[in-house]
Design a protein around this motif. Structure first.
Motif, short mmCIF file in Angstrom:
data_model
loop_
_atom_site.label_atom_id
_atom_site.label_comp_id
_atom_site.label_asym_id
_atom_site.label_seq_id
_atom_site.Cartn_x
_atom_site.Cartn_y
_atom_site.Cartn_z
N LEU A 295 28.91 33.13 41.04
CA LEU A 295 29.88 34.20 41.08
C LEU A 295 29.24 35.11 42.03
O LEU A 295 29.84 36.36 42.37
CB LEU A 295 29.47 34.89 39.52
N THR A 296 28.12 34.98 42.79
CA THR A 296 27.88 35.71 43.98
C THR A 296 28.43 35.58 45.13
O THR A 296 28.09 36.26 45.87
CB THR A 296 26.13 35.52 44.14
N ALA A 297 29.38 34.81 45.07
CA ALA A 297 30.20 34.48 46.38
C ALA A 297 31.64 33.93 45.93
O ALA A 297 31.76 33.51 44.64
CB ALA A 297 29.43 33.28 47.27
N VAL A 298 32.43 33.84 46.71
CA VAL A 298 33.83 33.43 46.45
C VAL A 298 33.86 31.90 46.54
O VAL A 298 33.15 31.17 47.07
CB VAL A 298 34.76 33.78 47.66
N SER A 299 34.38 31.29 45.34
CA SER A 299 34.47 30.01 45.22
C SER A 299 35.99 29.51 44.84
O SER A 299 36.93 30.06 45.00
CB SER A 299 33.75 29.45 43.90
N GLY A 300 36.21 28.24 44.53
CA GLY A 300 37.52 27.76 44.33
C GLY A 300 38.15 28.27 42.92
O GLY A 300 39.29 28.35 43.00
N ALA A 301 37.38 28.82 42.14
CA ALA A 301 38.00 29.52 41.11
C ALA A 301 38.61 30.67 41.23
O ALA A 301 39.56 31.00 40.86
CB ALA A 301 36.85 29.77 39.94
N ASN A 302 38.20 31.47 42.33
CA ASN A 302 38.86 32.52 42.98
C ASN A 302 40.41 32.28 43.61
O ASN A 302 41.14 32.94 43.31
CB ASN A 302 37.83 33.24 43.87
N CYS A 303 40.10 31.16 44.22
CA CYS A 303 41.50 30.69 44.85
C CYS A 303 42.37 30.39 43.82
O CYS A 303 43.61 30.66 44.00
CB CYS A 303 41.22 29.60 45.75
N SER A 304 42.10 29.61 42.78
CA SER A 304 42.92 29.15 41.53
C SER A 304 43.54 30.60 41.14
O SER A 304 44.41 30.58 40.69
CB SER A 304 42.26 28.32 40.51
N VAL A 305 42.67 31.48 40.97
CA VAL A 305 43.13 32.83 40.29
C VAL A 305 44.10 33.33 41.10
O VAL A 305 45.29 33.83 40.63
CB VAL A 305 42.02 33.77 40.03
N VAL A 306 43.90 33.47 42.44
CA VAL A 306 45.15 34.07 43.46
C VAL A 306 46.27 33.44 43.40
O VAL A 306 47.53 33.87 43.32
CB VAL A 306 44.22 34.18 44.64
N PHE A 307 46.07 32.05 43.51
CA PHE A 307 47.34 31.27 43.77
C PHE A 307 48.09 31.37 42.35
O PHE A 307 49.42 31.45 42.36
CB PHE A 307 46.93 29.97 43.63
N THR A 308 47.51 31.15 41.05
CA THR A 308 48.30 31.29 39.85
C THR A 308 48.75 32.73 39.75
O THR A 308 49.76 33.08 39.08
CB THR A 308 47.14 31.16 38.78
N MET A 309 48.15 33.84 39.81
CA MET A 309 48.67 35.11 39.84
C MET A 309 49.89 35.48 40.69
O MET A 309 51.04 35.85 40.03
CB MET A 309 47.53 36.01 40.32
N VAL A 310 49.99 34.62 41.86
CA VAL A 310 51.18 35.18 42.70
C VAL A 310 52.24 34.12 42.05
O VAL A 310 53.45 34.70 42.06
CB VAL A 310 50.98 34.70 44.14
N VAL A 311 52.13 32.97 41.68
CA VAL A 311 53.04 32.18 40.99
C VAL A 311 53.53 32.97 39.84
O VAL A 311 54.77 33.05 39.60
CB VAL A 311 52.64 30.80 40.65
N LEU A 312 52.73 33.27 39.00
CA LEU A 312 53.15 33.88 37.62
C LEU A 312 54.05 35.24 37.91
O LEU A 312 55.28 35.53 37.03
CB LEU A 312 51.90 34.06 36.64
N LEU A 313 53.48 36.05 38.82
CA LEU A 313 54.19 37.12 39.29
C LEU A 313 55.74 37.02 39.75
O LEU A 313 56.69 37.52 39.47
CB LEU A 313 53.51 37.83 40.15
N LEU A 314 55.74 36.07 40.69
CA LEU A 314 56.92 35.59 41.10
C LEU A 314 58.05 34.78 40.19
O LEU A 314 59.08 35.10 40.29
CB LEU A 314 57.02 34.68 42.48
N ARG A 315 57.40 33.96 39.23
CA ARG A 315 58.35 33.28 38.34
C ARG A 315 58.80 34.54 37.26
O ARG A 315 59.84 34.00 36.54
CB ARG A 315 57.41 32.37 37.67
N SER A 316 58.01 35.38 36.82
CA SER A 316 58.45 36.57 36.00
C SER A 316 59.90 37.06 36.78
O SER A 316 60.56 37.74 35.85
CB SER A 316 57.33 37.64 35.90
N PHE A 317 59.92 37.22 37.70
CA PHE A 317 61.17 37.83 38.47
C PHE A 317 62.14 36.51 38.78
O PHE A 317 63.06 36.78 39.55
CB PHE A 317 60.91 38.46 39.66
N ARG A 318 61.91 35.49 38.09
CA ARG A 318 62.98 34.40 38.14
C ARG A 318 63.02 33.75 39.75
O ARG A 318 64.27 33.18 39.76
CB ARG A 318 64.10 34.64 37.56
#
Length: 560
Positions: A295-318
């Motif tokens: 957690l002391t640095a950016v890892s692949g988990a942070n990238c997964s969170v960013v990618f998933t967040m954008v996908v879910l946000l856009l999919r909520s607008f169909r």
């Protein structure tokens, strides 16, 4: 007449329904993993690591081994085609598929070895690596890829510069040209720029520089090339608009985080932007002794969170799935440029790109083959990653989650709710896969690492999401930016308090054997944990096995 249900009954019913839904999803996702690309990954990784020594006889030996594997595969394939194998999913056809996987491993081993031999013969590569052995300076043109970090012995200063080089900094760069004699040669070689005390302030992401540097290489890290700057850097090209915009956002976020007293601000900087300049020895000790060092640095988990967040946000607008994936990939690339080319970030970005490509073609992506293709591609492009322990840890953690999270959740679900089992299984599977490698860095056992990861789990994703939103929303005084930033600060503070709580527990750090012995014993310790957990999850089968074994032993005793 309908019976009135109390609020406790309603909550219990909803939790039970949610638990049953999670169980069905886990059962549907539990399938035999496709491991046929694992021999290929192993062959390419071993070859990339062996070729880092830049010894031609190693390349020729690997070419011979790869040629023998391909020849054996061709002979077996010709024999198989000459016989009428039954067309079914087991038996000879299954053997043929495994034979094909070893054939692919041989082909890629041969390709990797030939590519390594070509790199050794490249004039630009020779000029760089000859400089390490002859201890001479060479003029190089380079592109700055990452943000400068204080080197060993450099003063730890507040990181409000947002990426400007300070005294004694180390910066990831890409060497594009090198002068050998009187001629410039094109080359693509990643390196670390080590600045001296009078290094210029124009070393920022996206800048093209020309410097006179002395190449250096460590014996224990053969693929790690360091360029020690001898003269002030000459600027050949300024960063583009995108780089300047991202740098401005980074400067603003770091300026706000610098006002947070204590380790909470340092943790927030590390989790959102990968900044480690403010990390104190006490902070590092607490985080690594509780298994929270990732957690002391950016890892692949942070990238997964960013990618998933954008996908879910856009999919909520169909928004269409493919279009949402494209926007998410663009956001992930911007996030990668913002935090720097860390190996785990590169792994996550390339894996997301491959998954999006599979989605566009209309096929269903599968986790382990995607990870294998990602590792193979990155090792071909950058062989030095084969000696990078951070890249190995990121790959191992992802493989552990893909292979072990679902089976572990199903086993834990026999003794606890499936929702809680899934929460525990993801960090546990990642720790099982990474523990032997972590011992090579820190020969110690952290008994409370699973507890700490489970406790901080609800706060990790909010820090990334809220911190990234606060960064994107602009300067600290604009609109929603400040409240979102304060929410991210609260979550980072909660993580730090929980980390200190676990660090104060008795026996938080136990000594462990170092080196190869520690690696082997930690791997055996993980297997023992898995076997013990299986016994707890299947008591009936264990008791039946012991009864059967007892009967066998009694029969043998009566026979005597």
């Amino acid at each position: 007449m309908a019976r009135h249900r109390s609020p406790a009954d309603v909550i219990r019913h909803r939790l039970q329904s949610r638990d049953e839904r999670i169980q069905r999803q886990l059962m549907n996702s539990s399938r035999v993993p496709d491991v046929r690309l694992l021999p290929t990954v192993l062959a390419v990784w071993v070859a990339s690591f062996a070729l880092l020594r830049r010894e031609p006889w190693t390349a020729w030996g690997l070419i011979a081994v790869g040629g023998l594997i391909v020849f054996g595969w061709a002979v077996l394939e010709l024999r198989r085609r000459g016989q009428a194998w039954p067309r079914r999913c087991d038996g000879p056809l299954a053997r043929a598929r495994w034979t094909g996987s070893f054939g692919i491993a041989g082909l890629l081993l041969l390709t990797c070895s030939v590519t390594g031999l070509a790199r050794m013969a490249d004039p630009g590569q020779q000029a760089l690596w000859d400089g390490t052995s002859q201890n001479r300076a060479v003029p190089v043109d380079l592109l700055v890829l990452g943000h400068p970090e204080p080197g060993a012995g450099a003063p730890s200063e507040p990181s409000t510069s947002g990426g400007a080089c300070v005294r004694g900094c180390r910066t990831p760069v890409l060497v594009t040209r090198v002068m050998n004699g009187t001629h410039w040669h094109s080359v693509l070689q990643s390196a670390t720029l080590q600045c001296s005390s009078d290094c210029s302030q124009n070393v920022t992401v996206g800048t093209r520089l020309r410097v006179l540097a002395r190449p250096e290489s460590r014996a224990d890290r053969p693929g790690d090339l360091t360029l020690r700057v001898l003269t002030p850097a000459e600027t050949l090209g300024a960063p583009g608009r995108v780089e300047r915009l991202l740098r401005g956002l980074r400067i603003d976020f770091l300026a706000r985080a610098a006002r947070i007293p204590g380790e909470e601000g340092s943790l927030l900087e590390g989790m959102v932007l990968g900044e480690r300049s403010r990390n104190t020895p006490q902070f590092t000790l607490v985080m690594f002794s509780t298994g929270l060092g990732h957690l002391t640095a950016v890892s692949g988990a942070n990238c997964s969170v960013v990618f998933t967040m954008v996908v879910l946000l856009l999919r909520s607008f169909r928004v269409r799935r493919v279009l949402a994936g494209g926007f998410a990939m663009s956001a992930l690339l911007a996030f990668t440029a913002l935090v720097g080319p860390d190996p785990s970030v590169l792994r996550a970005a390339v894996m997301a790109g491959l998954a999006l490509s599979v989605l566009v073609t209309g096929h269903r992506s599968r986790g382990l083959p995607l990870l294998c293709c990602t590792v193979i591609l990155l090792l071909f492009l950058e062989p030095g990653l084969s000696a990078d322990l951070g890249f190995a840890l990121s790959s191992a953690a992802t493989a552990g989650i893909i292979l072990g999270a679902v089976p572990l959740s199903l086993m834990l679900g026999r003794i606890m709710p499936y929702g809680l089992a899934l929460t525990v299984s993801v960090p546990w599977a990642a720790q099982w896969a990474c523990a032997p490698l972590v011992v090579l860095i820190q020969p110690q056992l952290t008994p409370y690492s699973l507890l700490a990861n489970v406790l901080v789990g609800p706060f990790v994703a909010p820090v990334t999401i809220l911190g990234t939103l606060a960064l994107v929303l602009g300067p600290g005084g604009s609109g929603l930016s400040q409240p979102v930033f304060q929410a991210a600060e609260f979550c980072a503070g909660a993580i730090w308090q929980l980390a200190k709580l676990c660090h104060r527990l008795p026996g938080a750090v136990l000594d462990w054997p170092p080196g190869v012995l520690g690696f082997g014993t930690m791997a055996l310790f993980g297997l023992c944990q898995a076997a013990l957990l299986w016994c707890f999850a299947h008591p009936a089968r264990v008791s039946a096995t012991f009864v059967r074994l007892h009967g066998v032993l009694r029969g043998d005793s009566a026979a005597r």
